[in-house]
Design an enzyme around this catalytic site. Structure first.
Site, short mmCIF file in Angstrom:
data_model
loop_
_atom_site.label_atom_id
_atom_site.label_comp_id
_atom_site.label_asym_id
_atom_site.label_seq_id
_atom_site.Cartn_x
_atom_site.Cartn_y
_atom_site.Cartn_z
N LEU A 65 0.86 -1.19 0.00
CA LEU A 65 0.00 0.00 0.00
C LEU A 65 0.89 1.23 0.00
O LEU A 65 2.00 1.21 0.57
CB LEU A 65 -0.89 0.01 1.25
CG LEU A 65 -1.90 -1.13 1.42
CD1 LEU A 65 -2.60 -1.03 2.77
CD2 LEU A 65 -2.94 -1.11 0.29
N ASP A 66 0.42 2.31 -0.61
CA ASP A 66 1.15 3.58 -0.53
C ASP A 66 1.34 3.98 0.93
O ASP A 66 0.53 3.61 1.79
CB ASP A 66 0.35 4.70 -1.23
CG ASP A 66 0.18 4.46 -2.72
OD1 ASP A 66 1.01 3.75 -3.31
OD2 ASP A 66 -0.80 4.98 -3.29
N ARG A 67 2.37 4.74 1.18
CA ARG A 67 2.70 5.12 2.56
C ARG A 67 1.51 5.72 3.30
O ARG A 67 1.25 5.41 4.46
CB ARG A 67 3.88 6.09 2.57
CG ARG A 67 4.31 6.48 3.97
CD ARG A 67 5.66 7.14 4.03
NE ARG A 67 6.12 7.13 5.42
CZ ARG A 67 7.37 7.32 5.78
NH1 ARG A 67 8.30 7.54 4.88
NH2 ARG A 67 7.71 7.28 7.05
N THR A 69 -1.68 5.32 2.71
CA THR A 69 -2.89 4.47 2.72
C THR A 69 -2.78 3.47 3.86
O THR A 69 -1.71 2.95 4.14
CB THR A 69 -3.03 3.73 1.37
OG1 THR A 69 -3.13 4.70 0.33
CG2 THR A 69 -4.25 2.83 1.34
N ARG A 166 -6.49 6.55 -6.24
CA ARG A 166 -6.38 8.01 -6.02
C ARG A 166 -6.48 8.77 -7.34
O ARG A 166 -7.22 9.76 -7.45
CB ARG A 166 -5.07 8.32 -5.31
CG ARG A 166 -4.98 7.70 -3.92
CD ARG A 166 -3.55 7.59 -3.43
NE ARG A 166 -2.89 8.89 -3.41
CZ ARG A 166 -1.56 9.02 -3.25
NH1 ARG A 166 -0.78 7.97 -3.12
NH2 ARG A 166 -1.04 10.23 -3.22
#
Length: 241
Positions: A65-67, A69, A166
């Site tokens: 996951l993105d940082r 998220t 996003r």
């Protein structure tokens, strides 16, 4: 000291972990803590992993996951589990669903677009039609609740590209609240959301082949109980609009 690890589900082959916002999945040049290191520490303390053992498998994450998220990340305890989970993900046998708070309500349904990732600034561009260097993205969107200008949405990932949710929601005219790359700076500041309001809340396993080491997960859904995002949306509902 590392932040404590939250284990949502665990069996002999793998664990499903909760990643809070701001925690990295993998170490990077910042030297900040990462989820994979916390996972390895957890297994070492339980006696399930010896980092000193010669040529031992290092427990690894199967998705990331993105940082900013939060939500569910799958950790493999063994090489067969990692190999088989990566194969399930590649064959679209793991459905990932997210909750997101958006600015504006996006159109509901299944949306297809094309995305290109640029290393410069680590941003993506989305367009409506195919083009050179762009990859197809497919995102399912349903709106669960709205309050004022905000919507609580459930998002299903059919493809899983960098920043897909996003960027696709922003392209659809309803950016994720708190998103500093694709969102509205004005509304992020007004609401005090400093990181994207996006949480991976469920994993559903499809028809896993009988020969897979993960066959026992066939048809199962693993869900994050009481995601923090729901209380963040309730706080927005309490605002005067």
């Amino acid at each position: 000291r590392r932040a404590p690890l939250t284990v949502v589900y665990e069996d002999d082959a793998l664990a499903v972990l909760y990643k809070p916002p701001h925690l990295l999945c993998h170490p990077d040049r910042t030297g900040d803590d990462s989820l994979v290191e916390a996972f390895q520490d957890y297994l070492a303390q339980k006696g399930g992993y010896d980092p000193q053992a010669e040529a031992s498998f290092s427990p690894a994450l199967c998705n990331r996951l993105d940082r900013g998220t939060e939500g569910l990340v799958i950790g493999a305890k063994s090489y067969p589990a990692l190999r088989d989970m990566n194969e399930l993900i590649r064959r679209d046998l793991v459905r990932k669903e997210y909750l997101a708070i958006t600015l504006g309500a996006p159109p509901q349904g299944r949306h297809t677009a094309w995305l290109r990732h640029s290393e410069a600034g680590n941003k993506v561009t989305v367009r409506a039609a195919p083009a050179e260097g762009y990859k197809e993205i497919i995102t399912d969107v349903s709106v669960e609740r709205t309050t004022g200008p905000f919507a609580l949405c459930r998002i299903g990932l059919v493809t899983g590209r960098t920043h897909q949710i996003r960027a696709h929601l922003a392209f659809l005219g309803a950016p994720v609240l708190g998103d500093v790359k694709y969102g509205s700076r004005k509304w992020n500041e007004r609401t005090g959301f400093k990181t994207q309001a996006l949480c991976a809340v469920s994993l559903t396993f499809g028809a896993i082949p009988a020969g897979s080491s993960l066959f026992g997960l066939c048809g199962r859904t693993i869900e994050l109980q009481q995601p923090r995002l729901l209380s963040r949306f309730a706080a927005l509902e309490a605002l005067p609009h």
